[in-house]
Scaffold this motif. Structure first.
Motif, short mmCIF file in Angstrom:
data_model
loop_
_atom_site.label_atom_id
_atom_site.label_comp_id
_atom_site.label_asym_id
_atom_site.label_seq_id
_atom_site.Cartn_x
_atom_site.Cartn_y
_atom_site.Cartn_z
N ALA A 65 0.80 -1.25 0.05
CA ALA A 65 -0.03 -0.07 -0.09
C ALA A 65 0.88 1.13 0.02
N VAL A 66 0.47 2.35 -0.79
CA VAL A 66 1.56 3.26 -0.95
C VAL A 66 0.90 4.78 -0.24
N VAL A 67 -0.15 4.90 -0.08
CA VAL A 67 -0.89 6.36 0.36
C VAL A 67 -0.90 6.38 1.80
N GLU A 68 -0.39 7.27 2.18
CA GLU A 68 -0.44 7.86 3.76
C GLU A 68 -1.43 8.64 4.04
N CYS A 69 -2.51 8.28 4.75
CA CYS A 69 -3.63 9.30 5.05
C CYS A 69 -3.41 9.81 6.50
N PRO A 70 -3.47 11.33 6.56
CA PRO A 70 -3.22 12.00 7.98
C PRO A 70 -4.46 11.42 8.89
N GLY A 71 -3.72 10.79 10.36
CA GLY A 71 -4.51 10.58 11.30
C GLY A 71 -4.85 8.95 11.00
N TYR A 72 -4.22 8.41 9.94
CA TYR A 72 -4.58 6.89 9.89
C TYR A 72 -3.34 6.19 10.06
N ASP A 73 -3.19 4.94 10.65
CA ASP A 73 -2.04 4.40 11.12
C ASP A 73 -1.23 3.39 10.06
N VAL A 74 -1.99 3.23 8.98
CA VAL A 74 -1.29 2.25 8.07
C VAL A 74 -1.76 2.90 6.56
N ARG A 75 -0.69 2.56 5.63
CA ARG A 75 -0.89 3.04 4.29
C ARG A 75 -1.95 2.44 3.69
N ILE A 76 -2.45 2.86 2.49
CA ILE A 76 -3.82 2.41 1.83
C ILE A 76 -3.72 2.07 0.38
N LEU A 77 -4.30 1.68 -0.07
CA LEU A 77 -4.07 1.60 -1.84
C LEU A 77 -2.97 1.04 -2.44
N PRO A 78 -2.87 -0.55 -2.30
CA PRO A 78 -1.82 -1.46 -2.85
C PRO A 78 -1.71 -1.29 -4.51
N THR A 79 -0.24 -1.30 -4.79
CA THR A 79 -0.12 -1.65 -6.18
C THR A 79 0.09 -3.04 -6.55
N SER A 80 0.02 -3.92 -5.69
CA SER A 80 0.66 -5.47 -6.14
C SER A 80 -0.43 -5.95 -7.36
N GLY A 81 -1.92 -5.65 -7.09
CA GLY A 81 -2.63 -6.16 -8.02
C GLY A 81 -2.47 -5.79 -9.34
N VAL A 82 -2.22 -4.49 -9.60
CA VAL A 82 -2.02 -3.78 -11.00
C VAL A 82 -0.74 -4.37 -11.46
N LEU A 83 0.20 -4.69 -10.68
CA LEU A 83 1.48 -5.28 -11.23
C LEU A 83 1.13 -6.70 -11.53
N ALA A 84 0.42 -7.38 -10.59
CA ALA A 84 0.38 -8.89 -11.15
C ALA A 84 -0.17 -8.99 -12.49
#
Length: 183
Positions: A146-165
């Protein structure tokens, strides 16, 4: 915007670094097909297992070998000289979690092509477990994917793996189609 920017950068890294490996994988698949061998895909990632293989616009080069993320479909013959394109996540399909899939295929003389991210160097299940006679196509994303950080959220969101697969799978298929059209 941050997701699309990071995704574009990851796809560009994949395209530049893995082009020759994609061509080599396609060439091996075409050679196996011309010799009358069966071609299988074993997708184990976020998008491909949902049925895209064999769907609309798929030229049908590969039959999907797995019935879900881990289990092989029963009654599909896989023999010496056949080829399996394994489009995974972070580990090869070895050991207990995959029922010894890689070990069984190697023992049968099946050609394996691997595509996954290269963050895991475990000697059995990571990229170090890929043999010298097997092709490895790196998907060029980092652990967690996951590559996007959201302020106030403790984990990144929106993975790139599915697109690369998807990019790996359909790049191999496209190269095969181009080669087979040239003959």
């Amino acid at each position: 915007r941050p997701y699309l920017s990071e995704l574009a950068a990851t796809v560009d890294r994949f395209r530049r670094a893995e082009r020759e490996k994609v061509r080599s994988a396609a060439a091996l698949a075409v050679e196996a097909k011309r010799r009358g061998r069966r071609l299988y895909a074993f997708p184990h990632n976020h998008t491909l297992p949902s049925g895209h293989i064999g769907g609309p616009h798929d030229p049908g080069f590969f039959k999907q070998l797995n019935q879900d993320m881990f289990r092989v479909k029963p009654l599909l013959p896989v023999d010496r000289g056949d080829l399996v394109l394994c489009v995974g996540y972070g580990q090869i399909y070895a050991g207990h979690a995959f029922g010894g899939f890689a070990e069984a295929m190697r023992a049968r003389g099946v050609r394996l092509i691997w595509s996954l991210a290269s963050y895991d160097s475990d000697p059995v299940c990571g990229t170090a477990g890929i043999r010298d006679d097997e092709i490895f196509i790196d998907q060029h994303w980092d652990y967690g994917d996951a590559v996007v950080e959201c302020p106030g959220y403790d984990v990144r969101i929106l993975p790139t793996s599915g697109v690369l697969a998807e990019a790996v799978m359909w790049s191999v298929v496209a190269d095969m189609a181009a080669t087979l059209d040239d003959t």
